[in-house]
Design an enzyme around this catalytic site. Structure first.
Site, PDB file in Angstrom:
ATOM      1  N   ARG A 139      -0.394  10.143  -9.180  1.00  0.00           N
ATOM      2  CA  ARG A 139      -0.211   9.304  -7.987  1.00  0.00           C
ATOM      3  C   ARG A 139       1.206   9.472  -7.451  1.00  0.00           C
ATOM      4  O   ARG A 139       2.125   9.904  -8.150  1.00  0.00           O
ATOM      5  CB  ARG A 139      -0.462   7.823  -8.323  1.00  0.00           C
ATOM      6  N   GLY A 140       1.399   9.072  -6.216  1.00  0.00           N
ATOM      7  CA  GLY A 140       2.735   9.080  -5.655  1.00  0.00           C
ATOM      8  C   GLY A 140       3.592   7.973  -6.245  1.00  0.00           C
ATOM      9  O   GLY A 140       3.091   7.037  -6.873  1.00  0.00           O
TER      10      GLY A 140
ATOM     11  N   TYR B 230       5.267  -0.445 -14.230  1.00  0.00           N
ATOM     12  CA  TYR B 230       4.764  -1.100 -15.440  1.00  0.00           C
ATOM     13  C   TYR B 230       3.394  -1.687 -15.145  1.00  0.00           C
ATOM     14  O   TYR B 230       3.143  -2.226 -14.055  1.00  0.00           O
ATOM     15  CB  TYR B 230       5.713  -2.225 -15.867  1.00  0.00           C
ATOM     16  N   HIS B 231       2.485  -1.598 -16.118  1.00  0.00           N
ATOM     17  CA  HIS B 231       1.209  -2.306 -16.057  1.00  0.00           C
ATOM     18  C   HIS B 231       1.038  -3.080 -17.349  1.00  0.00           C
ATOM     19  O   HIS B 231       1.427  -2.604 -18.437  1.00  0.00           O
ATOM     20  CB  HIS B 231       0.033  -1.339 -15.898  1.00  0.00           C
TER      21      HIS B 231
ATOM     22  N   GLY C 192       0.662   2.834  -5.136  1.00  0.00           N
ATOM     23  CA  GLY C 192       0.763   4.266  -5.411  1.00  0.00           C
ATOM     24  C   GLY C 192      -0.616   4.870  -5.357  1.00  0.00           C
ATOM     25  O   GLY C 192      -1.507   4.470  -6.109  1.00  0.00           O
TER      26      GLY C 192
ATOM     27  N   GLY D 138      -4.006   3.052  -6.630  1.00  0.00           N
ATOM     28  CA  GLY D 138      -4.083   1.935  -5.709  1.00  0.00           C
ATOM     29  C   GLY D 138      -2.883   1.027  -5.765  1.00  0.00           C
ATOM     30  O   GLY D 138      -1.776   1.435  -5.416  1.00  0.00           O
ATOM     31  N   LEU D 139      -3.071  -0.207  -6.238  1.00  0.00           N
ATOM     32  CA  LEU D 139      -2.003  -1.193  -6.164  1.00  0.00           C
ATOM     33  C   LEU D 139      -1.991  -2.070  -7.407  1.00  0.00           C
ATOM     34  O   LEU D 139      -2.965  -2.123  -8.164  1.00  0.00           O
ATOM     35  CB  LEU D 139      -2.145  -2.036  -4.893  1.00  0.00           C
TER      36      LEU D 139
ATOM     37  N   CYS E  19       9.983   1.595  -9.725  1.00  0.00           N
ATOM     38  CA  CYS E  19       9.898   2.349  -8.477  1.00  0.00           C
ATOM     39  C   CYS E  19      11.245   2.891  -8.016  1.00  0.00           C
ATOM     40  O   CYS E  19      11.451   3.155  -6.829  1.00  0.00           O
ATOM     41  CB  CYS E  19       9.258   1.499  -7.372  1.00  0.00           C
TER      42      CYS E  19
END
Length: 239
Positions: A87-88, A93-94, A164, A175-176, A193
């Site tokens: 992804r871009g 963090y997730h 992203g 996605g987001l 980011c």
């Protein structure tokens, strides 16, 4: 230069298009499993054998590195697993308490314009936040959604959502990520980011006693206003 706010538009499909599948996973989904499922779904959307889908989930704690990630921004490389992704964007963090939304839409059926699509995703998040009485804002020099923090100082603002995406044959994926109630200390292992001048916040950090299901209802309603009708489906089987 044209700003994203000026090119944001609805990405509604043709009137006779089937609704977008809306799936919610209740248990945290391993990142590699989610990537494999997205790859499978995107291939099916591209060849016309599968429906478009929005997939809402949580991940176990982890960091992801986008195509623009600077290794110097990974402050704690041994803290959580680090996943390289196509992804871009840079490092994100997730983790639990964060609503990750993977958006798999065929832009050939809508509008094949990646920049406008990112702006539309920002608009979607801004609309969803406003329903929680939070004013989200975009910034032209950085992607994502931001909130002003006058409680911390006149010029302080924090990031509440990251975006992203990646495209394959004009089908979007990734996605987001919207911070509902994650452990914000987990963000300290990276420069989120690539932005050092601002912090990170969440809905609960802003004083809102909301849950993921609360947020999901609002995300669904505001999505449909911009991207078209949805239909609920079972989350992908992860066995």
């Amino acid at each position: 230069m044209t700003q994203r706010a000026d090119i944001a538009r609805d990405f509604l499909p043709a009137p006779d298009s089937p609704p977008v599948e809306w799936a919610v996973s209740d248990a945290p989904v391993p990142y590699e499993v989610a990537l494999a499922e997205m790859d499978r779904r995107v291939a099916g959307i591209a060849d016309g054998t599968m429906a478009e889908r929005v997939w809402l989930l949580e991940h176990p704690p982890l960091y992801t590195a986008g195509t623009s990630a600077d290794p110097a921004d990974l402050i704690a490389p041994d803290r959580f697993p680090v996943h390289r992704t196509g992804r871009g964007g840079q490092y994100t963090y997730h983790g639990p308490g964060q609503r990750v939304v993977y958006v798999m839409l065929d832009l050939k059926r809508r509008t094949p314009d990646v920049r406008a699509f990112v702006a539309a995703l920002e608009d979607w998040l801004i609309a969803a936040l406003w329903e929680h009485h939070v004013r989200g804002e975009r910034r032209e020099d950085r992607v994502g959604v931001w909130v002003r923090r006058p409680d911390k100082g006149a010029e302080v603002e924090d990031k509440i959502a990251a975006i992203g995406i990646r495209m394959r044959k004009w089908v979007s994926f990734h996605g987001l990520a919207l911070n509902v109630d994650p452990d914000l200390e987990h963000f300290t292992g990276i420069v989120p980011c690539g932005v050092t001048q601002h912090g990170v916040t969440s809905l609960v950090d802003l004083g809102l006693p909301v849950t993921l299901p609360d947020v999901d209802l609002v995300l669904k309603r505001t999505f449909e206003a911009r991207f078209g009708a949805t239909t609920p489906v079972a989350a992908p089987s992860l066995t």
